[in-house]
Write a protein that holds these residues in place. Structure first.
Motif, PDB file in Angstrom:
ATOM      1  N   ASN A 194      12.234   2.621 -10.572  1.00  0.00           N
ATOM      2  CA  ASN A 194      11.040   2.407  -9.736  1.00  0.00           C
ATOM      3  C   ASN A 194      10.490   0.992  -9.863  1.00  0.00           C
ATOM      4  O   ASN A 194      10.050   0.410  -8.870  1.00  0.00           O
ATOM      5  N   ASN A 195      10.526   0.443 -11.073  1.00  0.00           N
ATOM      6  CA  ASN A 195       9.981  -0.907 -11.260  1.00  0.00           C
ATOM      7  C   ASN A 195      10.721  -1.936 -10.412  1.00  0.00           C
ATOM      8  O   ASN A 195      10.110  -2.820  -9.824  1.00  0.00           O
ATOM      9  N   LYS A 196      12.027  -1.814 -10.368  1.00  0.00           N
ATOM     10  CA  LYS A 196      12.812  -2.778  -9.579  1.00  0.00           C
ATOM     11  C   LYS A 196      12.462  -2.656  -8.105  1.00  0.00           C
ATOM     12  O   LYS A 196      12.358  -3.647  -7.387  1.00  0.00           O
ATOM     13  N   LYS A 247      18.622   0.921   6.683  1.00  0.00           N
ATOM     14  CA  LYS A 247      20.079   0.977   6.626  1.00  0.00           C
ATOM     15  C   LYS A 247      20.674   0.676   5.257  1.00  0.00           C
ATOM     16  O   LYS A 247      21.888   0.685   5.109  1.00  0.00           O
ATOM     17  N   THR A 248      19.852   0.333   4.286  1.00  0.00           N
ATOM     18  CA  THR A 248      20.428   0.019   2.978  1.00  0.00           C
ATOM     19  C   THR A 248      19.905   0.987   1.920  1.00  0.00           C
ATOM     20  O   THR A 248      18.860   1.609   2.108  1.00  0.00           O
ATOM     21  N   GLN A 249      20.641   1.087   0.814  1.00  0.00           N
ATOM     22  CA  GLN A 249      20.210   1.949  -0.279  1.00  0.00           C
ATOM     23  C   GLN A 249      18.870   1.468  -0.832  1.00  0.00           C
ATOM     24  O   GLN A 249      18.016   2.282  -1.173  1.00  0.00           O
ATOM     25  N   THR A 250      18.681   0.149  -0.903  1.00  0.00           N
ATOM     26  CA  THR A 250      17.406  -0.374  -1.402  1.00  0.00           C
ATOM     27  C   THR A 250      16.250   0.103  -0.528  1.00  0.00           C
ATOM     28  O   THR A 250      15.213   0.528  -1.023  1.00  0.00           O
ATOM     29  N   GLY A 251      16.449   0.033   0.804  1.00  0.00           N
ATOM     30  CA  GLY A 251      15.393   0.462   1.710  1.00  0.00           C
ATOM     31  C   GLY A 251      15.110   1.956   1.589  1.00  0.00           C
ATOM     32  O   GLY A 251      13.954   2.381   1.571  1.00  0.00           O
ATOM     33  N   ARG A 252      16.187   2.737   1.491  1.00  0.00           N
ATOM     34  CA  ARG A 252      15.985   4.181   1.311  1.00  0.00           C
ATOM     35  C   ARG A 252      15.235   4.429   0.007  1.00  0.00           C
ATOM     36  O   ARG A 252      14.329   5.260  -0.058  1.00  0.00           O
ATOM     37  N   ALA A 253      15.616   3.672  -1.017  1.00  0.00           N
ATOM     38  CA  ALA A 253      14.946   3.842  -2.306  1.00  0.00           C
ATOM     39  C   ALA A 253      13.468   3.471  -2.193  1.00  0.00           C
ATOM     40  O   ALA A 253      12.610   4.130  -2.773  1.00  0.00           O
ATOM     41  N   MET A 254      13.158   2.443  -1.406  1.00  0.00           N
ATOM     42  CA  MET A 254      11.756   2.059  -1.228  1.00  0.00           C
ATOM     43  C   MET A 254      10.977   3.204  -0.602  1.00  0.00           C
ATOM     44  O   MET A 254       9.869   3.543  -1.014  1.00  0.00           O
ATOM     45  N   ARG A 255      11.566   3.830   0.412  1.00  0.00           N
ATOM     46  CA  ARG A 255      10.869   4.946   1.056  1.00  0.00           C
ATOM     47  C   ARG A 255      10.771   6.137   0.120  1.00  0.00           C
ATOM     48  O   ARG A 255       9.773   6.868   0.125  1.00  0.00           O
ATOM     49  N   ASP A 304       7.956  10.491  -8.552  1.00  0.00           N
ATOM     50  CA  ASP A 304       8.324  11.329  -9.693  1.00  0.00           C
ATOM     51  C   ASP A 304       9.785  11.766  -9.608  1.00  0.00           C
ATOM     52  O   ASP A 304      10.412  12.068 -10.616  1.00  0.00           O
ATOM     53  N   MET A 305      10.327  11.821  -8.402  1.00  0.00           N
ATOM     54  CA  MET A 305      11.695  12.302  -8.203  1.00  0.00           C
ATOM     55  C   MET A 305      12.714  11.171  -8.142  1.00  0.00           C
ATOM     56  O   MET A 305      13.892  11.368  -8.456  1.00  0.00           O
ATOM     57  N   SER A 306      12.286   9.992  -7.702  1.00  0.00           N
ATOM     58  CA  SER A 306      13.247   8.913  -7.477  1.00  0.00           C
ATOM     59  C   SER A 306      14.076   8.557  -8.722  1.00  0.00           C
ATOM     60  O   SER A 306      15.273   8.282  -8.575  1.00  0.00           O
ATOM     61  N   PRO A 307      13.496   8.591  -9.929  1.00  0.00           N
ATOM     62  CA  PRO A 307      14.345   8.257 -11.090  1.00  0.00           C
ATOM     63  C   PRO A 307      15.540   9.204 -11.240  1.00  0.00           C
ATOM     64  O   PRO A 307      16.587   8.795 -11.747  1.00  0.00           O
ATOM     65  N   LEU A 308      15.387  10.443 -10.762  1.00  0.00           N
ATOM     66  CA  LEU A 308      16.507  11.395 -10.862  1.00  0.00           C
ATOM     67  C   LEU A 308      17.684  10.970  -9.988  1.00  0.00           C
ATOM     68  O   LEU A 308      18.794  11.467 -10.142  1.00  0.00           O
ATOM     69  N   TYR A 358       0.833  -1.199   0.000  1.00  0.00           N
ATOM     70  CA  TYR A 358       0.000   0.000   0.000  1.00  0.00           C
ATOM     71  C   TYR A 358       0.871   1.253   0.000  1.00  0.00           C
ATOM     72  O   TYR A 358       0.612   2.213  -0.726  1.00  0.00           O
ATOM     73  N   GLY A 359       1.905   1.242   0.808  1.00  0.00           N
ATOM     74  CA  GLY A 359       2.779   2.405   0.908  1.00  0.00           C
ATOM     75  C   GLY A 359       3.414   2.774  -0.427  1.00  0.00           C
ATOM     76  O   GLY A 359       3.577   3.945  -0.742  1.00  0.00           O
ATOM     77  N   ILE A 360       3.750   1.783  -1.212  1.00  0.00           N
ATOM     78  CA  ILE A 360       4.501   2.094  -2.430  1.00  0.00           C
ATOM     79  C   ILE A 360       3.600   2.250  -3.646  1.00  0.00           C
ATOM     80  O   ILE A 360       3.896   3.014  -4.550  1.00  0.00           O
TER      81      ILE A 360
END
Ligand SMILES: Nc1ncnc2c1ncn2[C@@H]1O[C@H](COP(=O)(O)OP(=O)(O)OP(=O)(O)O)[C@@H](O)[C@H]1O
Ligand SMILES: [Mg+2]
Lengths: 233, 299
Positions: B192-194, B168-176, B183-187, B29-31
């Motif tokens: 986003n799909n991954k 604590k990981t880049q993946t987790g930060r990316a999830m948040r 709209d900003m995360s791709p920059l 739901y969050g994502i």
């Protein structure tokens, strides 16, 4: 060696509305190039298209490589970074986390990159653990710039970086742009504050309703009567 | 007092399970802003994957190794199924109205339930004894069973692991990041799909692990087994504030404990009514749930 991005006949539409109508321009490493124009002229649209955030037609050539087929993350890997209009901070992430994400595609050690940004923006260093969304507008702007630098781009596009900053901070930040330029970074700058932007730009373009109507060196445009009338007061 | 402690311990054990499953609802739901109604069926598939794995490996005698292998295999398979469901059922609908994905999710859920009845059979199967339950010790008159201890332990480990990944990981930060500004995360160079796939995989792994733990405690599994626990876990997620990780954990624990008090104090007929009552009350009086603030640790 100097690298450059050459944009040819760039068109961008929002549905039926055409926002950018076949513009051509270029910018190079070690130089500051600016794009000025009124509200709604198509400046942000141009940068978003270059970053791959909007569908567009025309050519974007970065050191003889075609960029238009690449996605946004792929263009970042090539070294093209965008510091977007409105900053685009992740509000629920801390300052440090925002910066760490700036280096998402980097395999190198994050702490060195972080230290470099904290040195450049001491204000951010004081607020490492604060949530991005609770920073003041000016602090968010610094964070957005620092975050874009975390990817160690070759070409940095800045969309109104002075927005919301106090005059003294603007001067400091422009000084930083000048320092970065000297290290070889290519900067494409959008600014409402046209006189300041033209002063530090070696090359400048004026955009009006999606078309480039003037091009020259920063000094030339500062003296141009049309520019003086419309953009310098 | 002794009774109270016993009910609390049982409740916490079931609550941990709710928490594990609720996290899957809340993360998706969050994502994506959608309720993945097929999550309960991924849970069910976790149990069946473990069942067939035990058969296939010819597990005869209960042992900690069998237990660990079964748990890992179920988690892995559930993760893979979650990945595939997202890729083939939800991803094509990413740009269409939310209602379409919602209906698709219900469709996928039904597909698994009835497809499961055809493939696995509708009759309950007895789940193999991966590890022998035993009374370990007594605290203030309450029996502590090995299986409950395992449920606490494995859930706590899984939650710690999740916390580590998210914070604590880049993946987790990316999830948040994707959950707050897609709209900003791709920059940032984020695909986003991954990250969305990753979210489904992690949520599904937790569900698969939960399914094996429950199936060891209540060793009957059938293709409809996901719906009851899915409902309770979903309510727990809403109760805690859907989109909030800590909310899902606390909501799950509270609901589990609440249900066991009802059972323990003679109102077991109302056990299933509890989730619905909580759901209705929350939706009426505090739709954002306990922790459903806009900024805080939303994933
Ligand atoms: N998402 C959108 N949908 C439709 N039209 C849009 C959209 N975004 C921008 N436009 C239109 O495209 C034109 C160019 O917008 P753009 O944001 O590029 O202007 P700008 O030069 O950056 O202006 P400003 O100085 O105000 O930031 C405007 O007319 C705007 O209304
Ligand atoms: Mg703009």
């Amino acid at each position: 060696m100097k690298s450059s991005i050459i944009v040819k006949d760039l068109h961008v539409n929002y549905g039926l509305i055409t926002a950018v109508r076949g513009i051509s321009f270029s910018f190079s490493s070690g130089e500051i190039t600016c794009l000025i124009g009124c509200n709604g002229a198509g400046k942000s649209t141009t940068l978003k298209a270059l970053a791959g955030l909007l569908p567009h037609s025309g050519q974007i050539i970065f050191d003889s490589k075609n960029m238009q087929v690449l996605s946004t993350p792929e263009r970042l890997k090539q070294g093209i970074a965008l510091c977007p209009e409105g900053r685009g901070i992740f509000p629920n992430l801390t300052v440090t986390e925002n910066l760490q994400l700036g280096a998402y595609s980097k395999k190198t050690k994050l702490s060195d990159l972080l230290d470099r940004q904290f040195d450049m923006f001491p204000r951010l260093a004081e607020r490492r653990q604060q949530q991005g969304g609770t920073l003041s507008g000016g602090e968010q702007q610094m964070l957005a710039i620092a975050r874009a630098l975390m990817s160690e781009p070759k070409m940095l596009m800045l969309d109104e970086p002075s927005l919301g900053l106090a005059p003294i901070i603007i001067e400091q930040i422009f000084q930083k742009f000048e320092d970065l330029r000297k290290t070889g970074l290519g900067i494409l700058l959008i600014e409402q504050n046209a006189s300041l932007a033209l002063e530090i730009s070696s090359s400048a373009y004026v955009l009006e309703t999606g078309e480039i109507i003037l091009h020259g060196t920063g000094a030339e445009l500062l003296k141009d009567s049309r520019v003086q009338q419309s953009y310098l007061s | 007092m002794e009774e109270f402690l016993q009910h609390s311990l049982n409740g916490l054990s079931f609550g941990s399970i709710y928490a594990l499953v609720a996290l899957g609802y809340t993360m998706v739901y969050g994502i994506l802003g959608m309720i993945n109604f097929a999550h309960s069926e991924i849970y069910m598939m976790g149990a069946f994957m473990c069942y067939y794995f035990a058969l296939w490996m010819g597990f005869q005698t209960p042992s900690p190794i069998n237990f660990t292998l079964g748990l890992l295999f179920a988690g892995l398979m559930a993760g893979a199924i979650g990945f595939l469901v997202e890729k083939f059922a939800y991803k094509p609908l990413r740009k269409s109205p939310k209602m379409n994905s919602l209906i698709t999710a219900i469709g996928v859920s039904i597909l698994f339930q009835y497809g499961g009845q055809i493939i696995f059979g509708a009759n309950p199967k007895s789940f193999p004894t991966l590890i022998e339950d035993q009374n370990l010790f007594e605290i203030a008159g309450s029996q502590i069973h090995l299986i409950d201890l395992l449920i606490y332990g494995v859930s706590a480990l899984a939650l710690l692991g999740l916390h580590f990944i998210i914070y604590k990981t880049q993946t987790g930060r990316a999830m948040r990041a994707v959950s707050s500004r897609p709209d900003m995360s791709p920059l940032m160079g984020i695909d986003n799909n991954k990250i969305i796939s990753m979210t489904f995989i992690i949520g599904s792994v937790l569900a698969g692990i939960a399914a094996v733990l429950v199936s060891i405690k209540y060793p009957k599994i059938d293709p409809m087994m996901g719906s009851k626990i899915g409902m309770s876990a979903f309510v727990a997620a809403v109760f805690g504030g859907i989109g909030s990780l800590h909310g899902a954990i606390i909501g799950g624990l509270m609901l589990g404990v609440g249900e066991y008090y009802l059972i323990g104090y003679g109102a077991s007929t109302y056990r299933d009514a509890l989730s619905f009552t909580v759901l209705i009350l929350i939706l009426l009086y505090k739709p954002t749930g306990l922790f459903g603030s806009q900024l805080k640790e939303k994933i």
